[in-house]
Design a protein around this motif. Structure first.
Motif, short mmCIF file in Angstrom:
data_model
loop_
_atom_site.label_atom_id
_atom_site.label_comp_id
_atom_site.label_asym_id
_atom_site.label_seq_id
_atom_site.Cartn_x
_atom_site.Cartn_y
_atom_site.Cartn_z
N ILE A 1 -21.49 1.30 4.93
CA ILE A 1 -21.21 2.45 5.80
C ILE A 1 -20.34 3.47 5.09
CG2 ILE A 1 -20.01 3.15 7.92
CD1 ILE A 1 -20.89 0.43 9.13
N ARG A 2 -19.34 3.00 4.36
CA ARG A 2 -18.45 3.92 3.66
C ARG A 2 -19.19 4.71 2.59
NH1 ARG A 2 -14.84 7.51 4.29
NH2 ARG A 2 -13.19 7.61 2.71
N HIS A 3 -20.07 4.04 1.86
CA HIS A 3 -20.87 4.75 0.86
C HIS A 3 -21.67 5.87 1.50
CE1 HIS A 3 -19.89 2.41 -2.60
NE2 HIS A 3 -20.57 1.33 -2.27
N MET A 4 -22.29 5.57 2.64
CA MET A 4 -23.09 6.60 3.32
C MET A 4 -22.22 7.75 3.82
SD MET A 4 -26.20 4.67 5.32
CE MET A 4 -25.28 3.33 6.05
N GLU A 5 -21.04 7.42 4.31
CA GLU A 5 -20.13 8.47 4.77
C GLU A 5 -19.73 9.40 3.64
OE1 GLU A 5 -17.96 6.11 8.50
OE2 GLU A 5 -17.02 6.14 6.52
N LYS A 6 -19.71 8.87 2.43
CA LYS A 6 -19.38 9.69 1.26
C LYS A 6 -20.59 10.42 0.67
CE LYS A 6 -15.27 7.15 -0.27
NZ LYS A 6 -14.62 6.43 -1.41
N GLY A 7 -21.72 10.30 1.34
CA GLY A 7 -22.92 11.01 0.89
C GLY A 7 -23.75 10.28 -0.14
N GLU B 1 -30.75 8.89 -9.50
CA GLU B 1 -29.58 9.42 -10.20
C GLU B 1 -29.98 10.39 -11.30
OE1 GLU B 1 -26.79 6.22 -11.07
OE2 GLU B 1 -26.10 6.42 -8.99
N GLN B 2 -31.18 10.26 -11.83
CA GLN B 2 -31.69 11.28 -12.76
C GLN B 2 -31.82 12.63 -12.07
OE1 GLN B 2 -35.37 9.92 -14.46
NE2 GLN B 2 -34.42 8.24 -15.60
N HIS B 3 -32.05 12.59 -10.77
CA HIS B 3 -32.19 13.82 -9.98
C HIS B 3 -30.90 14.19 -9.25
CE1 HIS B 3 -36.47 14.49 -10.67
NE2 HIS B 3 -36.65 13.19 -10.56
N GLY B 4 -29.80 13.61 -9.66
CA GLY B 4 -28.51 14.01 -9.13
C GLY B 4 -28.12 13.41 -7.80
N VAL B 5 -28.80 12.35 -7.37
CA VAL B 5 -28.48 11.71 -6.10
C VAL B 5 -27.64 10.46 -6.39
CG1 VAL B 5 -29.38 10.66 -3.99
CG2 VAL B 5 -30.64 12.53 -5.09
N VAL B 6 -26.40 10.47 -5.96
CA VAL B 6 -25.51 9.33 -6.19
C VAL B 6 -25.97 8.17 -5.33
CG1 VAL B 6 -23.13 8.50 -6.14
CG2 VAL B 6 -23.61 10.90 -6.68
N THR B 7 -26.18 7.02 -5.94
CA THR B 7 -26.83 5.89 -5.28
C THR B 7 -26.08 4.60 -5.57
OG1 THR B 7 -28.94 7.00 -5.67
CG2 THR B 7 -29.04 4.72 -4.96
N ARG B 8 -26.06 3.72 -4.59
CA ARG B 8 -25.49 2.38 -4.77
C ARG B 8 -26.51 1.34 -4.32
NH1 ARG B 8 -22.53 5.15 -7.15
NH2 ARG B 8 -20.25 5.30 -7.04
N VAL B 9 -26.72 0.33 -5.16
CA VAL B 9 -27.57 -0.80 -4.79
C VAL B 9 -26.67 -1.92 -4.29
CG1 VAL B 9 -29.19 -2.55 -5.59
CG2 VAL B 9 -29.39 -0.20 -6.41
N LEU B 10 -26.95 -2.41 -3.08
CA LEU B 10 -26.20 -3.51 -2.50
C LEU B 10 -27.16 -4.67 -2.25
CD1 LEU B 10 -24.26 -1.09 -2.03
CD2 LEU B 10 -23.64 -2.12 0.16
N SER B 11 -26.85 -5.81 -2.82
CA SER B 11 -27.75 -6.96 -2.74
C SER B 11 -27.21 -8.04 -1.82
CB SER B 11 -27.98 -7.55 -4.14
OG SER B 11 -28.68 -8.77 -4.06
N ALA B 12 -28.10 -8.60 -1.01
CA ALA B 12 -27.71 -9.71 -0.14
C ALA B 12 -27.50 -11.00 -0.93
CB ALA B 12 -28.78 -9.93 0.94
N ILE B 13 -28.05 -11.04 -2.15
CA ILE B 13 -27.77 -12.15 -3.09
C ILE B 13 -26.80 -11.62 -4.13
CG2 ILE B 13 -28.73 -13.72 -4.81
CD1 ILE B 13 -31.36 -13.62 -3.29
N ARG B 14 -25.68 -12.25 -4.29
CA ARG B 14 -24.64 -11.72 -5.16
C ARG B 14 -25.08 -11.75 -6.62
NH1 ARG B 14 -19.71 -11.42 -2.24
NH2 ARG B 14 -18.59 -11.06 -4.18
N VAL C 1 -36.47 11.61 -0.94
CA VAL C 1 -35.14 11.16 -0.54
C VAL C 1 -34.10 12.25 -0.80
CG1 VAL C 1 -33.30 9.51 -1.09
CG2 VAL C 1 -35.66 8.71 -0.82
N ARG C 2 -34.17 12.87 -1.96
CA ARG C 2 -33.21 13.93 -2.28
C ARG C 2 -33.27 15.07 -1.28
NH1 ARG C 2 -33.61 17.49 -7.77
NH2 ARG C 2 -35.39 18.30 -6.59
N SER C 3 -34.46 15.38 -0.79
CA SER C 3 -34.60 16.50 0.13
C SER C 3 -33.84 16.29 1.44
CB SER C 3 -36.09 16.76 0.42
OG SER C 3 -36.66 15.71 1.19
N VAL C 4 -33.77 15.04 1.92
CA VAL C 4 -33.04 14.80 3.16
C VAL C 4 -31.54 14.62 2.90
CG1 VAL C 4 -35.03 13.82 4.35
CG2 VAL C 4 -33.48 12.31 3.15
N VAL C 5 -31.19 14.10 1.74
CA VAL C 5 -29.77 13.96 1.40
C VAL C 5 -29.13 15.35 1.27
CG1 VAL C 5 -28.14 13.18 -0.37
CG2 VAL C 5 -30.06 11.73 0.30
#
Length: 237
Positions: A117-123, A90-103, A35-39
């Protein structure tokens, strides 16, 4: 790059490695590095993750559990996998957000389309957990839905083999590998790459599906760059 924004579908079983259940740390780390390689080359990435390594709704119903209950347990398993993958990324420096369909705001954000979409636009890598938030729908269908909602250029399905075959190549030596299929080919031949509702949803929204091997190092980055080995599922033209 051939694709600017993609959705990567990971099964829970992909995180097991050689084990029979649970998470294999070395396997999760290898996937995180893919994943990091494509980001790093500027691809916007959304991941939908399954939970079959922890709990499968199908097995729950087979033991007499109500399907809706079993499916909700499976959704919670996907959240566990998402948090584990987030931690390694995140240990490998990739900023990540988990979004759950169940709150469940104590551990992750609720899934909101514009926020994703906004998270992805910010990398940031977005990991969508808990499927669609509804029982009776698989995480394959959730992947097609999220890819449609967030305007992804393609849906990447990581598997144990390098594409779609006429039968399981591990069991049938005569299985034929396909380089390209249409959505209708997959449905009419009952090829088990994704469930029918996911294929139909991708077809309606003209989202190509690329099926590739997660076992091949660098495969994801190669395919994003227009190379690599995979099966493309798209319209006939």
């Amino acid at each position: 790059m051939t694709y600017k924004r993609i959705l990567l579908k990971l099964s829970g079983e992909a995180l097991m490695g050689p084990g029979q259940y649970g998470l294999d740390p070395s396997t999760v780390e290898r996937i995180a590095l893919e994943v990091r390689s494509v980001v790093r080359i500027g691809v916007q990435l959304c991941i939908v993750i399954g939970g079959g390594n922890i709990f499968r709704g199908v097995s729950g119903t087979a033991q007499g559990m109500e399907q809706a209950t079993a499916d909700y347990i499976g959704m919670l398993a996907t959240v566990m996998n998402a948090l584990a993958l987030q931690g390694v990324l995140e240990q490998h420096g990739v900023v990540t957000r988990v979004l759950s369909a169940i709150r469940m705001e104590s551990v992750c954000e609720p899934y909101i389309r514009r926020r994703a979409i906004r998270h992805m636009e910010k990398g940031r890598v977005v990991i969508c957990a808990a499927g669609t938030g509804n029982p009776f729908f698989t995480t394959d269908t959730a992947a097609a839905l999220r890819a449609s909602e967030t305007g992804c250029d393609a849906l990447f399905k990581g598997t144990q083999v390098d594409g779609v075959y006429s039968a399981d190549p591990k069991l049938d030596r005569d299985a034929v590998r396909y380089d390209r299929l249409t959505y209708l080919d997959v449905l009419s031949r009952d090829l088990k790459v994704m469930d029918a509702s996911a294929i139909s949803l991708a077809r309606e929204n003209r989202i190509p599906i690329l099926v590739f091997s997660l076992q091949t190092s660098g495969a994801l980055a190669d395919i994003v760059a227009g190379n690599g080995t995979y099966t493309l599922i798209a319209e006939g033209d």
